[in-house]
Design a protein around this motif. Structure first.
Motif, PDB file in Angstrom:
ATOM      1  N   HIS A  28     -72.334-116.047  18.608  1.00  0.00           N
ATOM      2  CA  HIS A  28     -73.641-116.420  19.299  1.00  0.00           C
ATOM      3  C   HIS A  28     -73.027-114.159  19.753  1.00  0.00           C
ATOM      4  O   HIS A  28     -72.336-114.551  20.257  1.00  0.00           O
ATOM      5  N   ASP A  87     -70.807-113.124  22.026  1.00  0.00           N
ATOM      6  CA  ASP A  87     -72.135-113.376  22.981  1.00  0.00           C
ATOM      7  C   ASP A  87     -72.498-111.763  23.266  1.00  0.00           C
ATOM      8  O   ASP A  87     -71.376-110.600  22.802  1.00  0.00           O
ATOM      9  N   HIS A 137     -73.587-121.547  24.780  1.00  0.00           N
ATOM     10  CA  HIS A 137     -72.985-121.598  26.541  1.00  0.00           C
ATOM     11  C   HIS A 137     -73.118-123.505  26.369  1.00  0.00           C
ATOM     12  O   HIS A 137     -72.016-123.194  26.515  1.00  0.00           O
ATOM     13  N   HIS A 161     -80.840-120.924  23.727  1.00  0.00           N
ATOM     14  CA  HIS A 161     -79.144-120.167  25.169  1.00  0.00           C
ATOM     15  C   HIS A 161     -80.073-121.916  26.185  1.00  0.00           C
ATOM     16  O   HIS A 161     -80.778-122.256  26.273  1.00  0.00           O
ATOM     17  N   HIS A 198     -75.337-110.462  20.808  1.00  0.00           N
ATOM     18  CA  HIS A 198     -77.204-110.094  20.998  1.00  0.00           C
ATOM     19  C   HIS A 198     -76.362-108.224  20.710  1.00  0.00           C
ATOM     20  O   HIS A 198     -76.094-107.695  21.342  1.00  0.00           O
TER      21      HIS A 198
HETATM   22 ZN   LIG Z   1     -77.051-114.956  25.092  1.00  0.00          ZN
END
Ligand SMILES: [Zn+2]
Length: 453
Positions: free
Chosen positions: A65, A319, A268, A231, A67
């Motif tokens: 995961h 993340d 998550h 998510h 971004h």
């Molecule tokens: Zn995220």
């Protein structure tokens, strides 16, 4: 063209598929592992010999995961909950362009490789109009660095006027999203064994995406044979939102719309009920566990040991860097282990289990457990070689030396047999330049976003 051959010898080899070989060897031919075992390797004509004395060999880590664009917005909204943090950042993010994404992705992926990551996903879900091809920018950055990449074409369609959290100007309409997502799959997705690039579909979250977009995204992904991500259950605010909007917990909501399954992994999953864990395990749905980000935003501690006990796939993720500044993937092995133990006791997650979720568990989440995630003959030669001599040699067990304290230096990182890191330094791209590109992306985004910050 002759096949490149490499032999790693004298390393402590942790295969993660059951066996460990102190003083073992690994043979690499082309992009694959052809042998692994105890003692010295058989002589192979023309092979490069890598002396692994004092080193721990593990499978390359898998990041489930991220971004990447957030590399350009680190250090903002420093003491906020997820919803407060998102509301503070949606508007500056809406000003990013392809140049920002290119620099951020280059630095973010370089940082990952330096912490042992050989495969990464990314979740990009903001596409401001008229600002260049943002998705292509991150794909080019991964190709230049030489890491395996599985980016998600993300999306949001439920702005504030529709009861969602993001402002209306950062969302897209459903038809555009589905057309662009399908075009990205057709253009880039490579399903072959050893693929360096696969695409996944990932509407952002239940509080920024309509039910219709969730359902139609799942239909598109399944029609195209690609994986689904989003998510889920990150905070109690989210659970309150889905209870209010749909009368269900986040996992129940996803279950009713067909968004669980062996082709789905969720970021998550911090706030899970016992029934949710059962459903994730029954359906084979994966979880991307991001312990530092969850801690940074005060979201909570995911029930990783319960998920593992139930048999659900779990991987690790750093993340986005705006909620996990400069977090290295190898460090998340330690963070995951300690957070489980802090909450559930000292046997909740062992060093070897934490390493396994960071490698094979991640491979399962990305649907690539037949290709990566363990050191086995026939799998791809994605291997990290850590120096556990020096200070780390005072620790009785090399896996403990790797997982419990500061991450050891990275002697070598191979992706498909190709060297990407040597002695802690990126070799496929100039490391200092990659760092500069990330800083330039940050400055550029701050300038573009001046009027909304
Ligand atoms: Zn995220």
């Amino acid at each position: 063209m002759s096949t490149v051959k490499r032999i790693i010898e004298n390393a402590y080899v942790v295969t993660v598929s059951g066996a460990e070989f102190p003083g073992g060897h690994i043979v690499v031919e082309g992009d694959k592992i052809t042998a692994v075992g105890p003692g010295p390797a058989p002589r192979i004509e023309g092979a490069e010999r890598i002396d692994g004395t004092g080193c721990l060999a593990t499978p390359g880590l898998v990041n489930t995961h991220h971004h990447l664009y957030q590399w350009a917005s680190q250090g903002l909204a420093k003491d906020n909950t997820l919803f407060e943090w998102l509301v503070a950042l949606y508007r500056p993010w809406s000003k990013m362009d392809a140049e920002v994404v290119a620099g951020a992705a280059s630095a973010g992926l370089g940082w990952l490789a330096k912490s042992g990551c050989t495969t990464s996903t990314d979740h990009h879900y903001i596409f401001p109009k008229g600002r260049g091809d943002l998705f292509a920018a991150e794909i080019e950055a991964a190709a230049e660095l030489g890491v395996r990449f599985q980016p998600c074409r993300g999306s949001m369609d439920r702005g504030q006027s529709q009861g969602g959290l993001p402002p209306d100007e950062v969302v897209e309409d459903i038809d555009t999203i589905l057309a662009e997502t399908e075009a990205a799959i057709d253009r880039y997705h490579d399903d072959s064994f050893g693929s360096m690039l696969r695409i996944a579909v990932a509407p952002c979250s239940p509080f920024s995406v309509s039910k219709e977009l969730m359902v139609r995204s799942a239909e598109l992904a399944r029609a195209k044979g690609v994986r689904l991500h989003t998510h889920l259950a990150e905070t109690l605010d989210e659970e309150e939102h889905t209870l209010q909007q749909f009368g269900m917990t986040p996992v129940e909501y996803m279950d009713t719309i067909g968004y669980l399954g062996p082709d789905v992994w969720l970021a998550h999953c911090v706030h899970l009920h016992d029934t949710d864990i059962k459903r994730l395990a029954e359906t084979g749905t994966g979880t991307a566990h991001c312990p530092s980000s969850n801690a940074r935003l005060g979201a909570g501690i995911a029930r990783v040991s319960d998920l593992l006990k139930a048999g659900a796939p779990v991987g690790l993720g750093v993340d986005g860097s705006a909620s996990a500044e400069l977090v290295p993937l190898a460090g998340e092995v330690r963070q995951a282990m300690y957070m489980q133990r802090a909450r559930y006791g000292p046997t909740a997650l062992t060093a070897r289990q934490a390493l396994e979720i960071g490698t094979l568990g991640g491979a399962r989440c990305l649907g690539r457990e037949n290709e990566i995630g363990s050191i086995e003959a026939g799998k791809l030669a994605d291997i990290a070689l850590w120096r556990v001599d020096g200070f780390h040699a005072a620790v009785a067990d090399p896996v403990v030396a790797f997982a419990y304290g500061a991450t050891p230096p990275l002697a070598r990182l191979l992706v498909g047999g190709r060297t990407v890191v040597r002695d802690d330094e990126l070799v496929t791209v100039p490391q200092d330049e990659v760092g500069r590109r990330g800083a330039d992306a940050h400055r550029r985004l701050m300038k573009l976003a001046e009027e909304v910050l």
